[in-house]
Design a protein around this motif. Structure first.
Motif, mmCIF file in Angstrom:
data_model
loop_
_atom_site.group_PDB
_atom_site.id
_atom_site.type_symbol
_atom_site.label_atom_id
_atom_site.label_comp_id
_atom_site.label_asym_id
_atom_site.label_seq_id
_atom_site.Cartn_x
_atom_site.Cartn_y
_atom_site.Cartn_z
ATOM 1 N N UNK A 41 0.829 -1.207 0.000
ATOM 2 C CA UNK A 41 0.000 0.000 0.000
ATOM 3 C C UNK A 41 0.863 1.257 0.000
ATOM 4 N N UNK A 42 1.921 1.245 0.774
ATOM 5 C CA UNK A 42 2.811 2.411 0.816
ATOM 6 C C UNK A 42 3.470 2.634 -0.533
ATOM 7 N N UNK A 43 3.964 1.558 -1.143
ATOM 8 C CA UNK A 43 4.630 1.687 -2.450
ATOM 9 C C UNK A 43 3.637 2.153 -3.510
ATOM 10 N N UNK A 44 2.448 1.562 -3.530
ATOM 11 C CA UNK A 44 1.431 1.973 -4.512
ATOM 12 C C UNK A 44 1.036 3.434 -4.323
ATOM 13 N N UNK A 45 0.781 3.823 -3.081
ATOM 14 C CA UNK A 45 0.377 5.207 -2.819
ATOM 15 C C UNK A 45 1.480 6.182 -3.197
ATOM 16 N N UNK A 46 2.707 5.821 -2.882
ATOM 17 C CA UNK A 46 3.818 6.722 -3.209
ATOM 18 C C UNK A 46 3.992 6.840 -4.718
ATOM 19 N N UNK A 47 3.883 5.725 -5.436
ATOM 20 C CA UNK A 47 4.049 5.791 -6.897
ATOM 21 C C UNK A 47 2.917 6.604 -7.538
ATOM 22 N N UNK A 48 1.698 6.481 -7.025
ATOM 23 C CA UNK A 48 0.586 7.283 -7.554
ATOM 24 C C UNK A 48 0.814 8.755 -7.221
ATOM 25 N N UNK A 49 1.267 9.051 -6.019
ATOM 26 C CA UNK A 49 1.553 10.444 -5.648
ATOM 27 C C UNK A 49 2.590 11.058 -6.577
ATOM 28 N N UNK A 50 3.622 10.301 -6.885
ATOM 29 C CA UNK A 50 4.669 10.831 -7.770
ATOM 30 C C UNK A 50 4.131 10.997 -9.190
ATOM 31 N N UNK A 51 3.335 10.056 -9.653
ATOM 32 C CA UNK A 51 2.848 10.142 -11.034
ATOM 33 C C UNK A 51 1.826 11.259 -11.231
ATOM 34 N N UNK A 52 1.021 11.589 -10.220
ATOM 35 C CA UNK A 52 0.014 12.634 -10.401
ATOM 36 C C UNK A 52 0.524 14.009 -9.999
ATOM 37 N N UNK A 53 1.715 14.100 -9.550
ATOM 38 C CA UNK A 53 2.221 15.411 -9.115
ATOM 39 C C UNK A 53 2.879 16.138 -10.289
ATOM 40 N N UNK A 54 2.079 16.453 -11.314
ATOM 41 C CA UNK A 54 2.559 17.196 -12.479
ATOM 42 C C UNK A 54 2.155 18.658 -12.350
ATOM 43 N N UNK A 55 2.889 19.454 -13.032
ATOM 44 C CA UNK A 55 2.589 20.890 -13.066
ATOM 45 C C UNK A 55 2.234 21.238 -14.518
ATOM 46 N N UNK A 56 1.561 22.368 -14.705
ATOM 47 C CA UNK A 56 1.176 22.869 -16.039
ATOM 48 C C UNK A 56 0.067 22.030 -16.678
ATOM 49 N N UNK A 57 -0.904 21.633 -15.931
ATOM 50 C CA UNK A 57 -2.071 20.924 -16.436
ATOM 51 C C UNK A 57 -3.269 21.865 -16.341
ATOM 52 N N UNK A 58 -4.365 21.565 -17.029
ATOM 53 C CA UNK A 58 -5.568 22.402 -16.890
ATOM 54 C C UNK A 58 -6.058 22.394 -15.444
ATOM 55 N N UNK A 59 -6.697 23.505 -15.008
ATOM 56 C CA UNK A 59 -7.111 23.636 -13.610
ATOM 57 C C UNK A 59 -8.039 22.519 -13.122
ATOM 58 N N UNK A 60 -8.956 22.052 -13.989
ATOM 59 C CA UNK A 60 -9.876 21.002 -13.557
ATOM 60 C C UNK A 60 -9.107 19.721 -13.264
ATOM 61 N N UNK A 61 -8.183 19.418 -14.134
ATOM 62 C CA UNK A 61 -7.390 18.204 -13.935
ATOM 63 C C UNK A 61 -6.528 18.339 -12.689
ATOM 64 N N UNK A 62 -6.008 19.538 -12.448
ATOM 65 C CA UNK A 62 -5.189 19.737 -11.253
ATOM 66 C C UNK A 62 -6.002 19.492 -9.981
ATOM 67 N N UNK A 63 -7.278 19.938 -9.954
ATOM 68 C CA UNK A 63 -8.077 19.721 -8.750
ATOM 69 C C UNK A 63 -8.405 18.236 -8.570
ATOM 70 N N UNK A 64 -8.624 17.525 -9.680
ATOM 71 C CA UNK A 64 -8.861 16.087 -9.588
ATOM 72 C C UNK A 64 -7.607 15.371 -9.066
ATOM 73 N N UNK A 65 -6.485 15.769 -9.607
ATOM 74 C CA UNK A 65 -5.237 15.147 -9.170
ATOM 75 C C UNK A 65 -4.912 15.522 -7.726
ATOM 76 N N UNK A 66 -5.273 16.737 -7.320
ATOM 77 C CA UNK A 66 -5.050 17.145 -5.934
ATOM 78 C C UNK A 66 -5.893 16.284 -5.004
ATOM 79 N N UNK A 67 -7.140 16.038 -5.412
ATOM 80 C CA UNK A 67 -8.000 15.174 -4.604
ATOM 81 C C UNK A 67 -7.437 13.753 -4.540
ATOM 82 N N UNK A 68 -6.979 13.236 -5.677
ATOM 83 C CA UNK A 68 -6.373 11.918 -5.741
ATOM 84 C C UNK A 68 -5.107 11.866 -4.869
#
Length: 153
Positions: A41-68
């Motif tokens: 669970x820790x490895x999966x959560x960390x890998x998802x956190x790293x993969x969704x932590x992008x910058x320069x995306x549309x605002x709606x996608x950023x809020x979805x990724x922030x929630x994720x």
């Protein structure tokens, strides 16, 4: 691997030792499974956190990724907390297991000291009997000796 070892560890008729060993093996399997689940669970959560932590995306996608990211961060914290509880449980098991073996050792030492005390008591009794016998012999020699009669006359 665990299933192959189950029949030999759970033999019937081996008494309380066998059932305690089987319970310990079951607890160990349970703890190892919890450990594997928490770490995955820790490895999966960390890998998802790293993969969704992008910058320069549309605002709606950023809020979805922030929630994720918040959900995954929460899951990461829960898994870490579960690992801490697991470590605490392992420490308690080690401590109580140590007390059990310590108690067994104390009981063995008490039995050894009791046997030594019994042996010592028998030895002291024998020495006392020998001393009483020797004293009687010395008294009889003294009272029957010729030199005793000369001293008092």
């Amino acid at each position: 691997m665990n299933k192959a070892g189950a029949p030999s560890g759970g033999g019937a008729g081996n008494g309380p030792t066998a059932s305690a060993a089987a319970a310990a093996a079951q607890k160990q399997r349970s703890l190892l499974q919890r450990l594997d689940n928490d770490i995955s669970n820790i490895v999966d959560s960390f890998s998802v956190l790293v993969s969704v932590s992008r910058v320069n995306e549309p605002p709606v996608r950023n809020s979805q990724e922030a929630f994720l990211m918040e959900i995954r961060a929460s899951k990461l914290v829960q898994s870490g907390d579960s690992l801490l509880k697991l470590v605490s449980e392992l420490k308690q098991t080690a401590i109580f297991s140590g007390f059990a073996s310590l108690n067994e050792n104390v009981d063995r030492r008490i039995q050894a000291f009791d046997q030594e005390a019994e042996t010592t008591d028998k030895l002291l009794e024998r020495i006392g009997e020998e001393a009483a016998t020797s004293l009687k012999e010395l008294e009889s020699h003294y009272y029957s000796s010729v030199s005793r009669n000369f001293v008092h006359e």
